[in-house]
Every structure is written in C-alpha cells, then in structure tokens.
Design a protein around this motif. Structure first.
Motif, mmCIF file in Angstrom:
data_model
loop_
_atom_site.group_PDB
_atom_site.id
_atom_site.type_symbol
_atom_site.label_atom_id
_atom_site.label_comp_id
_atom_site.label_asym_id
_atom_site.label_seq_id
_atom_site.Cartn_x
_atom_site.Cartn_y
_atom_site.Cartn_z
ATOM 1 N N ALA A 1 0.846 -1.209 0.000
ATOM 2 C CA ALA A 1 0.000 0.000 0.000
ATOM 3 C C ALA A 1 0.875 1.251 0.000
ATOM 4 C CB ALA A 1 -0.924 -0.004 1.206
ATOM 5 N N ALA A 2 1.940 1.226 0.801
ATOM 6 C CA ALA A 2 2.844 2.382 0.856
ATOM 7 C C ALA A 2 3.558 2.573 -0.478
ATOM 8 C CB ALA A 2 3.853 2.188 1.982
ATOM 9 N N ARG A 3 3.933 1.469 -1.109
ATOM 10 C CA ARG A 3 4.620 1.555 -2.403
ATOM 11 C C ARG A 3 3.679 2.091 -3.493
ATOM 12 N NH1 ARG A 3 9.427 -1.516 -2.841
ATOM 13 N NH2 ARG A 3 9.987 -2.444 -0.843
ATOM 14 N N LEU A 4 2.434 1.631 -3.430
ATOM 15 C CA LEU A 4 1.453 2.120 -4.397
ATOM 16 C C LEU A 4 1.210 3.617 -4.197
ATOM 17 C CD1 LEU A 4 -0.366 1.245 -6.718
ATOM 18 C CD2 LEU A 4 -2.111 0.594 -5.063
ATOM 19 N N SER A 5 1.201 4.009 -2.941
ATOM 20 C CA SER A 5 1.057 5.419 -2.608
ATOM 21 C C SER A 5 2.199 6.225 -3.236
ATOM 22 C CB SER A 5 1.056 5.542 -1.084
ATOM 23 O OG SER A 5 0.911 6.855 -0.700
ATOM 24 N N ASN A 6 3.407 5.665 -3.178
ATOM 25 C CA ASN A 6 4.559 6.339 -3.798
ATOM 26 C C ASN A 6 4.396 6.432 -5.319
ATOM 27 O OD1 ASN A 6 5.835 6.781 -1.388
ATOM 28 N ND2 ASN A 6 7.048 4.903 -1.469
ATOM 29 N N ALA A 7 3.783 5.400 -5.899
ATOM 30 C CA ALA A 7 3.557 5.423 -7.353
ATOM 31 C C ALA A 7 2.598 6.568 -7.707
ATOM 32 C CB ALA A 7 2.987 4.088 -7.821
ATOM 33 N N LEU A 8 1.601 6.780 -6.875
ATOM 34 C CA LEU A 8 0.671 7.898 -7.099
ATOM 35 C C LEU A 8 1.415 9.227 -6.991
ATOM 36 C CD1 LEU A 8 -1.518 5.618 -6.585
ATOM 37 C CD2 LEU A 8 -2.872 7.398 -5.509
ATOM 38 N N LEU A 9 2.263 9.326 -5.972
ATOM 39 C CA LEU A 9 3.005 10.579 -5.780
ATOM 40 C C LEU A 9 3.956 10.849 -6.945
ATOM 41 C CD1 LEU A 9 3.819 10.341 -1.965
ATOM 42 C CD2 LEU A 9 2.408 12.093 -3.061
ATOM 43 N N ALA A 10 4.609 9.782 -7.419
ATOM 44 C CA ALA A 10 5.543 9.951 -8.541
ATOM 45 C C ALA A 10 4.777 10.446 -9.771
ATOM 46 C CB ALA A 10 6.239 8.630 -8.845
ATOM 47 N N THR A 11 3.600 9.880 -9.987
ATOM 48 C CA THR A 11 2.782 10.303 -11.132
ATOM 49 C C THR A 11 2.324 11.750 -10.946
ATOM 50 O OG1 THR A 11 2.010 8.017 -11.337
ATOM 51 C CG2 THR A 11 0.774 9.694 -12.544
ATOM 52 N N GLY A 12 1.888 12.061 -9.746
ATOM 53 C CA GLY A 12 1.431 13.427 -9.459
ATOM 54 C C GLY A 12 2.548 14.434 -9.642
ATOM 55 N N LYS A 13 3.737 14.074 -9.230
ATOM 56 C CA LYS A 13 4.874 14.985 -9.367
ATOM 57 C C LYS A 13 5.168 15.241 -10.846
ATOM 58 C CE LYS A 13 9.674 15.800 -8.080
ATOM 59 N NZ LYS A 13 9.901 16.380 -9.405
ATOM 60 N N ASP B 1 5.777 3.237 -15.397
ATOM 61 C CA ASP B 1 7.108 3.335 -14.792
ATOM 62 C C ASP B 1 7.020 3.478 -13.275
ATOM 63 O OD1 ASP B 1 8.305 3.099 -17.216
ATOM 64 O OD2 ASP B 1 8.632 5.233 -17.515
ATOM 65 N N ALA B 2 6.026 4.239 -12.824
ATOM 66 C CA ALA B 2 5.859 4.417 -11.375
ATOM 67 C C ALA B 2 5.534 3.086 -10.711
ATOM 68 C CB ALA B 2 4.747 5.435 -11.100
ATOM 69 N N LEU B 3 4.735 2.281 -11.394
ATOM 70 C CA LEU B 3 4.418 0.949 -10.851
ATOM 71 C C LEU B 3 5.672 0.086 -10.821
ATOM 72 C CD1 LEU B 3 1.002 -0.174 -12.416
ATOM 73 C CD2 LEU B 3 1.523 0.155 -10.006
ATOM 74 N N GLU B 4 6.422 0.156 -11.918
ATOM 75 C CA GLU B 4 7.644 -0.652 -11.983
ATOM 76 C C GLU B 4 8.609 -0.254 -10.863
ATOM 77 O OE1 GLU B 4 9.945 -0.093 -15.502
ATOM 78 O OE2 GLU B 4 11.671 -1.110 -14.626
#
Lengths: 195, 212
Positions: free
Chosen positions: B49-61, B131-134
């Motif tokens: 869940a935390a990693r997926l959250s980071n994927a969202l943040l990376a996309t948002g950034k 890429d964020a997921l990867e």
C-alpha cells in the motif's frame, strides 16, 4: 423520486460528498440509488463506494454528459424499473458539464419529481483552476442550484472570502455554502436542504 | 445573434446551448486526459500500500512538472474478490495521498490505478504510470487490454513483468526500455534521473544500469 447531480471539477470532493449524502439518506430509511461515472477506462469510485458498503452503478470509460449519454439514459431507466428508488444521486466525472447531464435525465423519461444540481468548488485549488480553466469552471457551475465551497478546513478565512466574492460576482442568485466533507462542517445545513 | 448583448464569456442557458452544439466532448473541451490501468498484485500487505502510494506521488509529481500545476486526481484501489479493500486518492501534492479502507495481507488482490488530469499527453501519462508501478517494486501483473503498441514486436518488459501491447492507434514511437532507445518525455526524464543518480540509488536503479 428526487435526482441530485453532483457537479464539480476533478478532485473537488464529489465522491466524499456522495458517500455522506448516501449515508444520511440510509439513516433516514430513504432508498437511494447511486450512479457514478469516471472518465478513465477503469473506475475507482465504484470500488471506493463498495468498500464503504454502498452498491453503485458504475459507468466508466467516458463521460455521461457526452460520449456515454445513451448509456446514462439506459442506466436511469433500469434503475427506475429495477430499484425504483426515492433518490438517485448521480456523480458525473470531474470533466463533465452538469447541465448536459440534467438535460439527459430529463430526456430519459424517468420523470423525477424534482432535480437539483449541486455545484462543488474546491477552495484549495480554486485559484489554480480559475487561472487555468476559468471558462470551463464557469460552465460547470452556471447551472448549479447551489454551490458548496468544499475543503473549508484547508482554507484561511481570507481565501474563503475571496472565493465567495468571486462566485457571488458571477452567480449573485445562487446560495453558496462553505463546507468540509472531511470534517463535516456545515453538512447539517446541506442535509436539511435535502430533506 | 441571440437577441441579447451577451458576449463570448456569457454562461446563460442560450449561450451554453450554442456551445453544446459543438462536437467536442467535455473532456476535450476541458483539455483533460484520463488513463486507467488494472491488474492484480501478488503478496499484498501494508508495504505494498505504501509503495502504491509512492507510485501515485511519482505520477502526481510528473503531472505537476509537465503541466505547471497538478489539477485533477490520481486514484488507486486494491481489493479482494468481495470488492473489499483500500482506496488511495491524490488530489494535491501538499496534502499527500489519502488512504481509505483496510485490507488484510493476502496472496493476491486486484488493483486499479487511474489518473484524470489536465494539460499532459495521455500516452506519456500512461508511460509514467507504468514506470511508477515498476519503480515501486510491487509484484504486479497488468491485464492485457491496458497495454499499448510499441515497435519492438508489441512487447516490452517492465521489471520482469511481461506486458503485451496493442493500442490500436497510429501513434508510433520507439520504445524499448531494455535497449534504452525510447525517446518519449517520460523515458527521457527517467534517463536523466538515472544519470544524476549514477553510482548510487536503489537496487532497481543498479539493475537498470546493469541492463543498459
């Protein structure tokens, strides 16, 4: 049967408001049907609602005010026939034009007793949105019966006043209510209005 | 014209009706794009869940950098076969990702990941999300119909996950992460990031450099 259309930009808090309204109606013993629409091929709001215990009809991959207009009308007829709810709450995408949704509901022949558009503006990103998409925002809000200025818990009083003044200048006749779907501020007033 | 003096900025019913007669969809009119990915995750737990959250943040950034400001939302849901689970929601980078719901650790869970934002290219956005997921390190598999067409035989690999690609549109670009020949904005940004971080970085960075 009453129909409520929640109109507002992406991320303005439509889904959270929808859940609060559905919860309020459930507690009052009112039969509610929920229809959510998402522009992406994949819907997340339906999953969110299901996780909160609400069964929603989900229409993903398009917009019910234009590309999915026929789907919306079919869905409404099915809802009326199969569920016959007291209230239908429609959440279009954050890129939809609510007045078009209202027209489509009208043409779907489900004959609601009353129909309202609730406009939702996000105070936190109000300035950015006006700066980048003022015309589109106005198109989203012009048909609203009243406007909720959401995320009031994140705004300074000055920022809220400025947004209200801007909105009042554009829509002098529309009631405007600062709310926070997160903290519940002023939601009682909304519930009262929706009795 | 319409019997009144309203100009192009007027939003009365008559003027709106005239605008509606145009052929643009509301999404086109707003200049928005929406991209959704769906698949399943192996070994779901709080770390995922935390990693997926980071994927969202990376996309948002990326959206913020690309468009000037992040307007829209990026969401994800992870749920079991009963539809119970968590949802993650990002609408503002300063507020971070909102988490709702709970999901106990499980062997397999379905997930959705979608972005609806303004002023970015949808294809680039999809790349960035993939890429964020990867980069998240999540053990995931995507469903077939979300993949898009690339000129390396319709396939490419993301971190050991094999996706077949078939977009069905004429959009053509070179894309092969392995040989580093893709020149889309998302891949170029990643290359820059990798170059900056040469000599350091995560295990994934080192593997990526070794692949190059």
């Amino acid at each position: 049967m009453y129909v409520y259309i929640l109109g507002g930009f992406l991320g303005s808090g439509k889904t959270t408001l929808l859940m609060k309204l559905a919860s309020m109606y459930s507690k009052r013993g009112v039969k509610v049907a929920i229809l959510v629409n998402e522009s992406g091929e994949i819907g997340v709001d339906g999953a969110t609602l299901k996780q909160e215990g609400y069964d929603a009809i989900e229409l993903p991959d398009g917009c019910i005010c234009c590309s999915l207009s026929g789907t919306l009308q079919s869905a409404l007829k099915n809802i009326k026939r199969d569920i016959d709810p007291d209230v239908i709450i429609i959440e279009p995408t954050g890129l939809a034009l609510p007045h078009k949704v209202r027209e489509l509901v009208h043409y779907s022949m489900i004959d609601p007793d009353e129909m309202y558009i609730i406009g939702i503006a996000d105070i936190q990103r109000f300035d950015d949105l006006i700066k980048k998409r003022e015309e589109f925002f106005k198109r989203q809000m012009f048909a609203a019966d009243f406007i909720l200025i959401n995320k009031s818990d994140l705004a300074t009083p000055e920022k809220m006043d400025a947004a209200i003044n801007w909105l009042k200048a554009e829509y002098p006749d529309k009631p405007m209510i600062p709310v926070s779907t997160k903290t519940g501020e002023n939601l009682d007033r909304i519930y009262e209005m929706m009795k | 014209m319409k019997g009144h003096n309203h100009d192009g900025n007027c939003h009365c019913k008559e003027c709106e009706g005239e605008r509606d007669s145009g052929e643009k969809t509301s999404i086109e009119e707003a200049g928005g794009v929406a991209v959704g990915l769906t698949g399943h995750i192996h070994g779901y737990n709080a770390d995922v869940a935390a990693r997926l959250s980071n994927a969202l943040l990376a996309t948002g950034k990326w959206v913020g950098d690309e468009s000037g400001s992040f307007l829209g939302h990026i969401k994800a849901a992870v749920f079991d076969s009963d539809g119970k689970g968590i949802t993650l929601n990002l609408t503002d980078m300063d507020n971070g990702v909102e988490h709702h719901g709970t999901l106990s650790p499980c062997e397999r869970a379905d997930f959705t990941f979608m972005s609806a934002v303004l002023d970015v290219d949808s294809h680039k956005l999809e790349h960035v999300m993939l890429d964020a997921l990867e980069d998240s390190g999540i053990d995931y598999h995507l469903e077939e119909h979300h993949h898009h067409n690339h000129d390396n035989g319709g396939h490419h690999e993301h971190g050991g996950h094999h996706h077949s690609h078939d977009h069905g549109h004429e959009h053509h670009h070179e894309h092969d992460h392995k040989d580093n020949v893709c020149h889309c904005k998302a891949c170029e940004d990643r290359k820059d990031k990798d170059t900056e971080g040469a000599g350091k970085g995560s295990l994934l960075d080192r593997i990526r450099r070794r692949k190059k």
